[in-house]
Scaffold this active site. Structure first.
Site, PDB file in Angstrom:
ATOM      1  N   HIS A   1       3.450 -15.423   7.492  1.00 43.86           N
ATOM      2  CA  HIS A   1       3.523 -14.221   8.332  1.00 43.86           C
ATOM      3  C   HIS A   1       4.198 -14.544   9.673  1.00 43.86           C
ATOM      4  O   HIS A   1       5.024 -13.774  10.166  1.00 43.86           O
ATOM      5  CB  HIS A   1       2.116 -13.669   8.632  1.00 43.86           C
ATOM      6  CG  HIS A   1       1.372 -13.153   7.427  1.00 43.86           C
ATOM      7  ND1 HIS A   1       0.107 -13.569   7.093  1.00 43.86           N
ATOM      8  CD2 HIS A   1       1.726 -12.246   6.485  1.00 43.86           C
ATOM      9  CE1 HIS A   1      -0.307 -12.932   6.005  1.00 43.86           C
ATOM     10  NE2 HIS A   1       0.658 -12.126   5.611  1.00 43.86           N
TER      11      HIS A   1
ATOM     12  N   LYS B   1     -12.025  -1.024   1.520  1.00 39.58           N
ATOM     13  CA  LYS B   1     -11.585  -2.267   0.913  1.00 39.58           C
ATOM     14  C   LYS B   1     -12.433  -3.433   1.430  1.00 39.58           C
ATOM     15  O   LYS B   1     -12.872  -3.407   2.593  1.00 39.58           O
ATOM     16  CB  LYS B   1     -10.124  -2.516   1.298  1.00 39.58           C
ATOM     17  CG  LYS B   1      -9.281  -3.040   0.167  1.00 39.58           C
ATOM     18  CD  LYS B   1      -7.825  -2.860   0.497  1.00 39.58           C
ATOM     19  CE  LYS B   1      -7.006  -3.947  -0.143  1.00 39.58           C
ATOM     20  NZ  LYS B   1      -5.584  -3.786   0.182  1.00 39.58           N
TER      21      LYS B   1
ATOM     22  N   ARG C   1       8.924 -12.667  -0.604  1.00 33.35           N
ATOM     23  CA  ARG C   1       8.901 -14.066  -1.072  1.00 33.35           C
ATOM     24  C   ARG C   1       9.636 -14.138  -2.405  1.00 33.35           C
ATOM     25  O   ARG C   1      10.831 -14.276  -2.455  1.00 33.35           O
ATOM     26  CB  ARG C   1       7.457 -14.559  -1.206  1.00 33.35           C
ATOM     27  CG  ARG C   1       6.766 -14.754   0.126  1.00 33.35           C
ATOM     28  CD  ARG C   1       5.292 -14.810   0.003  1.00 33.35           C
ATOM     29  NE  ARG C   1       4.791 -13.597  -0.641  1.00 33.35           N
ATOM     30  CZ  ARG C   1       3.538 -13.262  -0.750  1.00 33.35           C
ATOM     31  NH1 ARG C   1       2.610 -14.058  -0.310  1.00 33.35           N
ATOM     32  NH2 ARG C   1       3.177 -12.137  -1.328  1.00 33.35           N
TER      33      ARG C   1
ATOM     34  N   SER D   1      -2.056 -15.058   1.570  1.00 33.36           N
ATOM     35  CA  SER D   1      -3.439 -15.154   2.050  1.00 33.36           C
ATOM     36  C   SER D   1      -4.378 -15.397   0.868  1.00 33.36           C
ATOM     37  O   SER D   1      -5.303 -16.205   0.944  1.00 33.36           O
ATOM     38  CB  SER D   1      -3.845 -13.862   2.766  1.00 33.36           C
ATOM     39  OG  SER D   1      -2.982 -13.600   3.831  1.00 33.36           O
TER      40      SER D   1
HETATM   41  O1  PNS Z   1      -0.704  -7.127   3.439  1.00 29.17           O
HETATM   42  P1  PNS Z   1      -0.706  -5.988   2.443  1.00 29.17           P
HETATM   43  O2  PNS Z   1      -2.110  -5.767   1.930  1.00 29.17           O
HETATM   44  O3  PNS Z   1       0.292  -6.173   1.343  1.00 29.17           O
HETATM   45  O4  PNS Z   1      -0.281  -4.662   3.272  1.00 29.17           O
HETATM   46  C1  PNS Z   1      -0.237  -3.415   2.629  1.00 29.17           C
HETATM   47  C2  PNS Z   1      -0.031  -2.283   3.644  1.00 29.17           C
HETATM   48  C3  PNS Z   1      -1.083  -2.332   4.743  1.00 29.17           C
HETATM   49  C4  PNS Z   1       1.335  -2.425   4.267  1.00 29.17           C
HETATM   50  C5  PNS Z   1      -0.101  -0.933   2.854  1.00 29.17           C
HETATM   51  O5  PNS Z   1      -1.250  -0.932   2.070  1.00 29.17           O
HETATM   52  C6  PNS Z   1      -0.121   0.297   3.752  1.00 29.17           C
HETATM   53  O6  PNS Z   1       0.826   0.567   4.447  1.00 29.17           O
HETATM   54  N1  PNS Z   1      -1.229   1.059   3.718  1.00 29.17           N
HETATM   55  C7  PNS Z   1      -1.398   2.272   4.515  1.00 29.17           C
HETATM   56  C8  PNS Z   1      -1.323   3.547   3.653  1.00 29.17           C
HETATM   57  C9  PNS Z   1       0.118   3.843   3.344  1.00 29.17           C
HETATM   58  O7  PNS Z   1       0.812   4.376   4.181  1.00 29.17           O
HETATM   59  N2  PNS Z   1       0.572   3.433   2.119  1.00 29.17           N
HETATM   60  C10 PNS Z   1       1.983   3.485   1.705  1.00 29.17           C
HETATM   61  C11 PNS Z   1       2.488   4.822   1.227  1.00 29.17           C
HETATM   62  S1  PNS Z   1       1.424   5.680   0.162  1.00 29.17           S
END
Ligand code: PNS
Length: 173
Positions: A18, A42, A91, A129
């Protein structure tokens, strides 16, 4: 107008991969807001406060980085922070399908916000992670994969919860 990007994620916990993306992103953007999704439904290994603390600590060396958290739709949050870009790290191919789907959905929801993908450094290509949590849970060496504070917190977390170490579930994600 300053170029502002949101770098969203769970950061449970933040890894050196990150940090690598933030470092690369700072070459393109004036400001990066690293923001943790707060999703009470979650289950995370670290509560939001601890994830924020770890992020703040490892990003303090960068000028132009702000740490924040958000809930709800990412594009709404990005618009509220006057950001025009969402920054995500890529990645391997395995990331692609999920990222592609999310980027297209976000574009449909707000056409003014662009998703920018940056390739992570080769040395971080296999880190995540989740895999780091899995390795340390079973006593694996994760030296150099996470910042020192995160490594300490992970060690404490698993040492404090031996039953968690043995069961291998259910708090991992
Ligand atoms: O580190 P991650 O878990 O891959 O991050 C995922 C994240 C936080 C980027 C994604 O889940 C997110 O943006 N969630 C907020 C809700 C949202 O807007 N989702 C995308 C369109 S439905």
């Amino acid at each position: 107008m300053p170029k502002v990007a949101i770098y969203p994620g769970s950061f449970d916990p933040v890894t050196n991969g990150h940090i690598d993306i933030v470092e690369r992103g700072l070459k393109l953007f004036d400001k990066i807001i690293v923001s943790i999704l707060h999703n009470p439904k979650k289950e995370y290994l670290f509560p939001l406060e601890e994830r924020l603390e770890m992020l703040k600590d490892c990003m303090k060396k960068f000028k132009g980085v702000e740490i924040d958290s958000f809930d709800g739709l990412l594009v709404d949050y990005a618009a509220s922070r006057k950001a025009h870009a969402i920054l995500r790290g890529l990645r391997a191919m395995s990331d692609f399908e999920y990222e592609f789907q999310m980027a297209l959905m976000n574009r449909r929801l707000n056409r003014n916000i662009q998703t920018v993908f940056l390739m992570t450094g080769l040395r971080w290509i296999y880190t995540s992670s989740s895999i780091i949590k899995e390795a340390i849970q079973f006593g694996g060496n994760i030296d150099g994969m996470v910042p020192k504070l995160v490594q300490k917190k992970l060690a404490q977390k698993f040492a404090l919860a031996p039953e968690f170490r043995q069961s291998g579930e259910p708090r991992l994600r």
